[in-house]
Design an enzyme around this catalytic site. Structure first.
Site, PDB file in Angstrom:
ATOM      1  N   PRO A   2      24.225  41.300  23.944  1.00 52.60           N
ATOM      2  CA  PRO A   2      24.959  40.684  25.066  1.00 52.60           C
ATOM      3  C   PRO A   2      26.467  40.822  24.849  1.00 52.60           C
ATOM      4  O   PRO A   2      26.972  40.468  23.790  1.00 52.60           O
ATOM      5  CB  PRO A   2      24.542  39.216  25.013  1.00 52.60           C
ATOM      6  CG  PRO A   2      23.345  39.163  24.124  1.00 52.60           C
ATOM      7  CD  PRO A   2      23.449  40.330  23.192  1.00 52.60           C
ATOM      8  N   GLU A   3      27.160  41.379  25.824  1.00 52.87           N
ATOM      9  CA  GLU A   3      28.618  41.482  25.739  1.00 52.87           C
ATOM     10  C   GLU A   3      29.226  40.438  26.681  1.00 52.87           C
ATOM     11  O   GLU A   3      28.525  39.689  27.342  1.00 52.87           O
ATOM     12  CB  GLU A   3      29.055  42.904  26.089  1.00 52.87           C
ATOM     13  CG  GLU A   3      28.576  43.907  25.025  1.00 52.87           C
ATOM     14  CD  GLU A   3      29.587  45.012  24.743  1.00 52.87           C
ATOM     15  OE1 GLU A   3      30.801  44.757  24.850  1.00 52.87           O
ATOM     16  OE2 GLU A   3      29.154  46.126  24.430  1.00 52.87           O
TER      17      GLU A   3
END
Ligand SMILES: [Zn+2]
Length: 269
Positions: A2-3
């Site tokens: 997840p960014e």
């Protein structure tokens, strides 16, 4: 992994359902994440009302009257919002229960984190984070100033969370392609004008990804409660040895600081 856009989308997905809600209890099935979950988290959070839900870098902050829960999704973490309790599966490590919902933390690789602090302003994980990329504090002059005399590759430089919060590998690769800057160039050798272009590219790409994430928010409360994860159309990341979308030459694949990097030797100078 997840960014920042995925974390922002998660925040926007859960916030309207949890703000002002009171925690009934916390069930912890696995304490060993990146750092151990505080053993008394259930006592700390029970009967506390979520007064504020925010994000700093890739950390989600659940603020109550007595302190703040700091939550990081790590490499593979997901938050699911369940409207009726379904039996936890193998990697469902934590449930935070509210009157009408349950926030479930799932993390197969267990690099995520749930920590508690009574003073978020002095917590060691948060005090040294650079400016948020989508604020005006993050601009070409700031980045150029920070880069003076820095010899590290510009790609590693913009991925350093002390320089700017939450620019990961995908978005760094894409922004450098967009701004036509070679990723291995020493950070201190890049001009102010190029840094202005790079900052604009980072903001544009993150905004695009967040907007696209926003279109999936209505699905956040689907039967499985998972936000619809998303991907923007990537021009460089994952396209090593494929033709450049700008000039058709073959994109190069290299490693910079152990991270896969793709760039066009023709377009990115
Ligand atoms: Zn090219």
């Amino acid at each position: 992994m997840p960014e920042l856009p995925e974390v922002e989308t998660t925040l926007r997905g859960i916030k309207p359902h949890l703000l002002g809600q009171t925690v009934i209890g916390v069930d912890i099935r696995h304490y060993q994440l990146r750092w151990p979950i505080p053993s008394n988290l259930n006592q700390l959070l029970s009967q506390q009302t979520i007064q504020e839900l925010s994000r700093r870098g890739k950390y989600l902050l659940f603020t109550t009257d007595t302190g703040t829960l700091i939550l990081h999704l790590g490499m593979s973490g997901r938050l699911h919002l369940l409207s009726n309790m379904t039996a936890p599966q193998k990697h469902d490590h934590v449930d935070i229960r509210f009157a009408n919902h349950c926030l479930r933390f799932t993390d197969p690789r267990r690099f995520g984190a749930l920590l508690w602090t009574t003073d978020v302003s002095t917590h060691s994980l948060l005090t040294r984070i650079g400016p948020e990329p989508l604020t005006t504090a993050f601009n070409g002059e700031y980045l150029w100033e920070q880069a003076r005399r820095r010899k590290m590759p510009v790609k590693s430089f913009i991925m350093d969370s002390h320089v700017v919060a939450g620019v990961g590998n995908i978005y760094a690769t894409e922004a450098l392609f967009e701004a036509q800057i070679k990723p291995q160039t020493a950070a201190g050798k890049i001009s102010l004008i190029k840094y202005q272009r790079l900052v604009a590219a980072i903001k544009m790409i993150l905004n695009k990804a967040i907007q696209q994430g926003g279109t999936t928010l209505k699905d956040f409360m689907r039967s499985d409660g998972t936000p619809g994860y998303f991907s923007i159309e990537l021009q460089a990341y994952g396209r090593g040895n494929l033709p450049c979308m700008r000039c058709q030459r073959i994109l190069k694949f290299i490693r910079i600081g152990q991270r896969s990097t793709v760039y066009c030797a023709n377009c990115q100078g």
